[in-house]
Design an enzyme around this catalytic site. Structure first.
Site, PDB file in Angstrom:
ATOM      1  N   HIS A 208       0.825  -1.200   0.000  1.00 29.62           N
ATOM      2  CA  HIS A 208       0.000   0.000   0.000  1.00 29.62           C
ATOM      3  C   HIS A 208       0.865   1.258   0.000  1.00 29.62           C
ATOM      4  O   HIS A 208       1.710   1.439   0.874  1.00 29.62           O
ATOM      5  CB  HIS A 208      -0.896  -0.018   1.240  1.00 29.62           C
TER       6      HIS A 208
ATOM      7  N   GLU B  87       0.573  -0.349  -4.911  1.00 25.84           N
ATOM      8  CA  GLU B  87      -0.516   0.596  -5.133  1.00 25.84           C
ATOM      9  C   GLU B  87       0.002   1.972  -4.756  1.00 25.84           C
ATOM     10  O   GLU B  87       0.708   2.125  -3.757  1.00 25.84           O
ATOM     11  CB  GLU B  87      -1.724   0.219  -4.260  1.00 25.84           C
TER      12      GLU B  87
ATOM     13  N   ASP C 110      -0.917   6.577  -5.412  1.00 28.38           N
ATOM     14  CA  ASP C 110      -1.907   7.584  -5.780  1.00 28.38           C
ATOM     15  C   ASP C 110      -1.292   8.651  -6.685  1.00 28.38           C
ATOM     16  O   ASP C 110      -0.155   9.068  -6.471  1.00 28.38           O
ATOM     17  CB  ASP C 110      -2.442   8.272  -4.523  1.00 28.38           C
TER      18      ASP C 110
ATOM     19  N   HIS D 196      -0.853  11.365  -1.944  1.00 32.14           N
ATOM     20  CA  HIS D 196      -2.209  10.978  -1.565  1.00 32.14           C
ATOM     21  C   HIS D 196      -3.106  12.162  -1.237  1.00 32.14           C
ATOM     22  O   HIS D 196      -4.219  12.278  -1.743  1.00 32.14           O
ATOM     23  CB  HIS D 196      -2.169  10.028  -0.360  1.00 32.14           C
TER      24      HIS D 196
ATOM     25  N   GLU E 153      -3.786   4.427  -8.639  1.00 30.84           N
ATOM     26  CA  GLU E 153      -5.033   5.076  -8.251  1.00 30.84           C
ATOM     27  C   GLU E 153      -5.044   6.525  -8.734  1.00 30.84           C
ATOM     28  O   GLU E 153      -4.191   7.330  -8.359  1.00 30.84           O
ATOM     29  CB  GLU E 153      -5.260   5.046  -6.741  1.00 30.84           C
TER      30      GLU E 153
END
Length: 246
Positions: free
Chosen positions: A10, A37, A39, A52, A112
């Site tokens: 993450h 993952e 952002d 993020h 993302e």
């Protein structure tokens, strides 16, 4: 339904490194994670950066909004010292730098799309186009590609228009009652949800409909095993030290 890795680090390195930095990617790799993952949003000059929060202050020293600054200005900001002195000097990385690192290390990416308020469409378009450009050879060769995901329906639709070759996942906190209709309309390949809001019945329904099922953020081996038994295909975790990469 899910040709991708099962376990993802993450935001790069979970809770073991400053999130969404190159240091986080190096940390995840050190624990054997070759799937991640992270952002992406846009800086003021339209360059995609990996961060993020739309506001500075939590992980990036400074004030104001991410999109108040250029990518170069963000890259010069302090994004690692908050986590520990050994990470001082880590800046906000450009999306290009993160992709280059992941490609060099053969790390698969769940990207993302996380637009600042009001920037859903340009963020979806820009991230999708940039990803397509970075993976032009892989697209031509039919190789495994990154997966784009977002909570923003507008961003997902824009990404679909900009790069239909790239698969997309729809992020939700709780899977809504009309999820099947929405997923079909969006043309996504997977549903991504908060594992705390998932039930075995919902998991079976999603899988029976032919979609991949991904959960965030799973931090104990016991919960990971339970979700996999329900039919969940993959999940991201902060505890890359407790959950073995697979």
């Amino acid at each position: 339904m899910w040709p991708y890795p099962r376990t993802l680090a993450h935001r790069g390195g979970g809770t073991l490194a400053p999130e969404n930095t190159l240091a986080a990617l190096r940390c995840g790799l050190a624990y054997g994670y070759r799937a991640v993952e992270f952002d992406v949003m846009l800086a003021s000059d339209g360059v995609p950066v990996v961060v993020h929060d739309p506001e500075l202050g939590r992980t990036v020293a400074g004030s104001g909004q991410v999109n108040d600054y250029t990518a170069a200005q963000l890259g010069a900001m302090e994004a690692g010292a908050w986590f520990g002195p050994q990470f001082a000097g880590e800046g906000v990385p450009a999306f290009e730098a993160v992709v280059d690192y992941c490609k060099a290390q053969r790390i698969w990416m769940n990207i993302e799309i996380k637009p600042a308020s009001g920037f859903d469409v340009p963020t979806g378009e820009t991230v999708a186009r940039a990803t397509r450009e970075h993976f032009a050879q892989e697209i031509a060769a039919g190789a495994l590609l990154p997966l784009l995901s977002s909570f923003s329906i507008d961003a997902l639709q824009a990404a679909r228009q900009a790069a239909p070759e790239l698969a997309r996942g729809w992020l939700v906190e709780q899977i809504p009652s009309d999820w099947a209709e929405k997923a079909k309309e969006l043309g996504v390949v997977a549903i991504h949800c908060d594992h705390r809001q998932l039930t075995p019945v919902l998991a079976r329904e999603v899988k029976a409909a032919g979609y991949g099922l991904f959960c965030y953020t799973v931090n104990t081996p016991e919960r990971a095993s339970e979700l996999l038994a329900w039919g969940v295909d993959g999940f991201c975790t902060d505890r890359i030290d407790l959950i073995k990469a697979s």
